[in-house]
Write a protein that holds these residues in place. Structure first.
Motif, short mmCIF file in Angstrom:
data_model
loop_
_atom_site.label_atom_id
_atom_site.label_comp_id
_atom_site.label_asym_id
_atom_site.label_seq_id
_atom_site.Cartn_x
_atom_site.Cartn_y
_atom_site.Cartn_z
N LYS A 16 -16.45 -27.12 29.12
CA LYS A 16 -15.98 -28.51 29.00
C LYS A 16 -14.54 -28.69 29.48
CE LYS A 16 -15.04 -28.39 23.99
NZ LYS A 16 -14.12 -27.28 24.13
N SER A 34 -7.62 -32.30 23.28
CA SER A 34 -7.39 -32.58 21.85
C SER A 34 -7.33 -31.30 21.03
CB SER A 34 -8.46 -33.52 21.30
OG SER A 34 -9.72 -32.89 21.27
N GLY A 35 -7.99 -30.23 21.51
CA GLY A 35 -7.94 -28.96 20.80
C GLY A 35 -6.52 -28.43 20.66
N ARG A 39 -4.59 -26.94 17.45
CA ARG A 39 -3.95 -25.64 17.57
C ARG A 39 -2.45 -25.73 17.23
NH1 ARG A 39 -6.73 -21.68 20.42
NH2 ARG A 39 -8.82 -22.31 21.05
N ARG A 90 -2.91 -20.35 22.06
CA ARG A 90 -4.19 -19.69 22.30
C ARG A 90 -4.22 -18.27 21.73
NH1 ARG A 90 -6.63 -23.53 24.84
NH2 ARG A 90 -8.54 -22.34 24.56
N VAL A 98 -7.76 -22.00 13.24
CA VAL A 98 -7.80 -23.42 13.63
C VAL A 98 -8.98 -24.17 13.02
CG1 VAL A 98 -8.99 -23.00 15.85
CG2 VAL A 98 -7.51 -25.01 15.59
N SER A 99 -10.11 -23.51 12.81
CA SER A 99 -11.25 -24.24 12.24
C SER A 99 -10.97 -24.68 10.81
CB SER A 99 -12.53 -23.39 12.29
OG SER A 99 -12.97 -23.27 13.61
N SER A 102 -8.52 -27.63 11.01
CA SER A 102 -9.12 -28.85 11.57
C SER A 102 -10.21 -29.43 10.68
CB SER A 102 -9.67 -28.58 12.98
OG SER A 102 -10.80 -27.75 12.92
N ARG A 108 -7.21 -34.45 10.49
CA ARG A 108 -8.00 -35.16 11.49
C ARG A 108 -7.53 -36.62 11.63
NH1 ARG A 108 -11.39 -31.77 13.28
NH2 ARG A 108 -12.05 -33.35 14.77
N GLY A 128 -12.95 -32.39 23.49
CA GLY A 128 -12.82 -31.94 22.11
C GLY A 128 -14.17 -31.71 21.46
N ARG A 129 -14.25 -32.09 20.17
CA ARG A 129 -15.50 -31.90 19.42
C ARG A 129 -16.07 -33.22 18.91
NH1 ARG A 129 -13.53 -27.96 20.99
NH2 ARG A 129 -13.77 -25.77 20.39
N ASP A 130 -15.18 -34.20 18.70
CA ASP A 130 -15.58 -35.47 18.07
C ASP A 130 -15.07 -36.67 18.85
OD1 ASP A 130 -12.86 -35.11 17.63
OD2 ASP A 130 -12.90 -36.03 15.64
N ILE A 131 -14.83 -36.49 20.14
CA ILE A 131 -14.23 -37.59 20.93
C ILE A 131 -15.24 -38.74 21.07
CG2 ILE A 131 -13.00 -38.21 23.04
CD1 ILE A 131 -11.68 -35.99 21.22
N ARG A 168 -16.28 -19.73 15.00
CA ARG A 168 -15.52 -20.99 15.09
C ARG A 168 -16.49 -22.15 15.33
NH1 ARG A 168 -11.89 -22.72 19.32
NH2 ARG A 168 -12.03 -20.75 20.40
N ASP A 172 -17.05 -25.33 12.95
CA ASP A 172 -16.81 -26.68 13.49
C ASP A 172 -18.06 -27.55 13.35
OD1 ASP A 172 -14.26 -25.88 14.19
OD2 ASP A 172 -14.74 -25.54 16.31
N ARG A 175 -18.68 -28.39 9.20
CA ARG A 175 -17.70 -29.07 8.34
C ARG A 175 -18.18 -30.48 8.00
NH1 ARG A 175 -13.67 -29.27 13.36
NH2 ARG A 175 -14.46 -31.16 14.33
O1 C5P Z 1 -11.04 -27.00 22.31
P1 C5P Z 1 -10.44 -25.81 21.58
O2 C5P Z 1 -11.35 -24.62 21.57
O3 C5P Z 1 -9.07 -25.47 22.04
O4 C5P Z 1 -10.31 -26.32 20.07
C1 C5P Z 1 -9.80 -25.48 19.08
C2 C5P Z 1 -10.32 -25.90 17.72
O5 C5P Z 1 -9.78 -27.17 17.37
C3 C5P Z 1 -11.82 -26.06 17.60
O6 C5P Z 1 -12.48 -24.83 17.32
C4 C5P Z 1 -11.94 -27.04 16.43
O7 C5P Z 1 -11.80 -26.36 15.18
C5 C5P Z 1 -10.71 -27.91 16.60
N1 C5P Z 1 -11.00 -29.17 17.27
C6 C5P Z 1 -11.54 -30.20 16.53
N2 C5P Z 1 -11.73 -31.43 17.09
C7 C5P Z 1 -11.43 -31.65 18.38
C8 C5P Z 1 -10.90 -30.60 19.17
C9 C5P Z 1 -10.72 -29.37 18.59
O8 C5P Z 1 -11.83 -30.02 15.35
N3 C5P Z 1 -11.61 -32.87 18.89
#
Ligand code: C5P
Length: 211
Positions: A16, A34-35, A39, A90, A98-99, A102, A108, A128-131, A168, A172, A175
């Motif tokens: 992605k 957004s990650g 981080r 990183r 990070v999990s 987050s 959030r 990201g994960r929730d965009i 991770r 994610d 949660r």
């Molecule tokens: O995208 P990346 O792997 O760098 O994201 C790191 C961590 O940030 C994810 O494993 C997740 O826990 C959190 N994250 C999130 N929501 C997002 C982007 C990232 O919870 N929109």
């Protein structure tokens, strides 16, 4: 505003980030990672010697931290109390914590507000994960990028990422607040059998159909 958001969500090592970066370059939009924001908070939590699973302590760190989210015209940038943590975002330590950070709803809430601010200033491709599910639920442009487990394992070896990415992803996805999921209206793009080029072409076709 007339600004447009393209939401790119998916698990780690799905492709992605690469896709989001190329789409942003080709379409002339700002790419927002957004990650990096999650981080950055995690980096500060670790610097303070705080346990990432102690939500109360994480919230206290969040309140004391100044996050400056901007862009250089092409990509998002971030400073934590005036410092760009660079590659430290990183690190294995950040990957491992990070999990937990987050998953804290207050974290959030604060970061989603900063993510929405980007759209007031420019059109964006945000990954990201929730965009698509939480940050920009009303955008028509949503892609959920996925890939087979073996393909993702190979990609993260190539990337030199040594942490348990699947752990991770599991955290994610499970949660309570804003879990990783295919958002309403999102199209799934499986990149397992795609090259980077053909994956980008497939994404452009999806976006055309969504607009
Ligand atoms: O995208 P990346 O792997 O760098 O994201 C790191 C961590 O940030 C994810 O494993 C997740 O826990 C959190 N994250 C999130 N929501 C997002 C982007 C990232 O919870 N929109």
């Amino acid at each position: 505003s007339g600004n447009v958001a393209i939401a790119i969500d998916g698990p780690a090592a799905s492709g992605k980030s690469t896709l989001a970066r190329i789409l942003a370059d080709q379409l002339g939009l700002v790419m927002v990672n957004s990650g990096a924001m999650y981080r950055a908070v995690t980096w500060k939590v670790l610097r303070e010697g705080v346990d990432s699973h102690d939500a109360g302590a994480v919230i206290r760190v969040l309140r004391e931290t100044i996050l400056e989210c901007g862009d250089d015209g092409r990509y998002s940038t971030i400073k934590v109390d005036g410092i760009d943590p660079g590659d430290e975002l990183r690190s294995e330590a950040v990957n491992a914590n990070v999990s937990a950070v987050s998953a804290v709803p207050e974290v959030r809430e604060a970061l989603v507000a900063l993510q929405r601010d980007y759209l007031k200033r420019a059109s964006v491709v945000m990954e990201g994960r929730d965009i698509g599910s939480v940050v920009f639920p009303d955008t028509p442009y949503k892609i959920y990028v996925d890939a087979d487990e073996e393909v993702r394992a190979a990609r993260r070896r190539d990337a030199g990422e040594l942490d348990a990415v699947s752990k991770r992803d599991a955290a994610d996805s499970r949660r309570a607040t804003a879990p990783l999921m295919v958002a309403d209206g999102a199209t799934v793009l499986d990149t397992s059998d795609h090259t980077i080029e053909s994956g980008v072409a497939a994404a452009i076709e999806i976006l055309k159909a969504q607009g």
